[in-house]
Motif scaffolding. Structure first.
Motif, PDB file in Angstrom:
ATOM      1  N   GLN A  97       1.098   4.057  -2.981  1.00 39.59           N
ATOM      2  CA  GLN A  97       0.823   5.463  -2.700  1.00 39.59           C
ATOM      3  C   GLN A  97       1.971   6.337  -3.202  1.00 39.59           C
ATOM      4  OE1 GLN A  97       0.071   5.962   1.475  1.00 39.59           O
ATOM      5  NE2 GLN A  97      -1.788   4.698   1.433  1.00 39.59           N
ATOM      6  N   ASP A 116       0.825  -1.212   0.000  1.00 42.00           N
ATOM      7  CA  ASP A 116       0.000   0.000   0.000  1.00 42.00           C
ATOM      8  C   ASP A 116       0.855   1.256   0.000  1.00 42.00           C
ATOM      9  OD1 ASP A 116      -2.387  -1.412  -0.021  1.00 42.00           O
ATOM     10  OD2 ASP A 116      -2.545  -1.452   2.173  1.00 42.00           O
ATOM     11  N   THR A 125      -0.025   3.759 -11.059  1.00 48.33           N
ATOM     12  CA  THR A 125      -0.429   2.836  -9.995  1.00 48.33           C
ATOM     13  C   THR A 125       0.416   1.570  -9.957  1.00 48.33           C
ATOM     14  OG1 THR A 125      -2.084   1.865 -11.462  1.00 48.33           O
ATOM     15  CG2 THR A 125      -2.813   3.645 -10.003  1.00 48.33           C
ATOM     16  N   ARG A 175       1.748   9.301  -5.982  1.00 47.42           N
ATOM     17  CA  ARG A 175       2.105  10.679  -5.632  1.00 47.42           C
ATOM     18  C   ARG A 175       3.347  11.190  -6.358  1.00 47.42           C
ATOM     19  NH1 ARG A 175       0.822  10.483   0.793  1.00 47.42           N
ATOM     20  NH2 ARG A 175      -1.430  10.546   0.551  1.00 47.42           N
TER      21      ARG A 175
END
Length: 140
Positions: free
Chosen positions: A27, A23, A36, A31
């Protein structure tokens, strides 16, 4: 154009070395690079992620960096890098003069190469370099 398989491997190694779960890794991908998955990364995204990993504490091994492996009783890679860094700082150099460092180790620690330093020998060399660095410098 997407990044190569070795570059994807480096990203996953960095993720593991930093102790990130999936996860947190995803992230960061969103960012920092706006993707993804690492399969969607281009070269600029890869370089941005590597910069972020280094900011978070990951230090990739250079291509020419010696890799002595896990050798019980012998100096760790971190100890050897600390010795090199202290040597660079002492001599106000950007690069470590490995030949001069080897000469110092030979003279004062009786080893012909850093790869022969024991863990205890590395501790002594680090202590000696720190003491040397703490001495006041003569101004010419």
């Amino acid at each position: 154009m997407t990044i190569s398989k070795p570059q994807k491997t480096i990203l996953h190694v960095a993720k593991g070395k930093l102790g990130w779960d999936d996860d947190l890794y995803r992230q960061a991908l969103v960012r920092i690079a706006g993707v993804t998955s690492c399969t969607e990364l281009d070269q600029a995204g890869f370089e941005a992620m590597m910069g972020f990993f280094e900011y978070c504490g990951f230090r990739p091994l250079g291509k020419g960096a010696p890799r002595y492996g896990n050798r019980p009783g012998m100096a760790t890679y971190a100890q050897l890098e600390l010795i090199r860094e202290l040597w660079r700082e002492l001599h106000d150099a950007r690069e470590c003069d490995d030949e001069a460092l080897a000469g110092w180790l030979r003279k004062y620690h009786k080893v012909d190469s850093m790869r022969f330093l024991t863990m205890d020998g590395a501790r002594k060399a680090i202590t000696a370099l720190k003491a040397w660095k703490a001495r006041p410098r003569k101004v010419a």
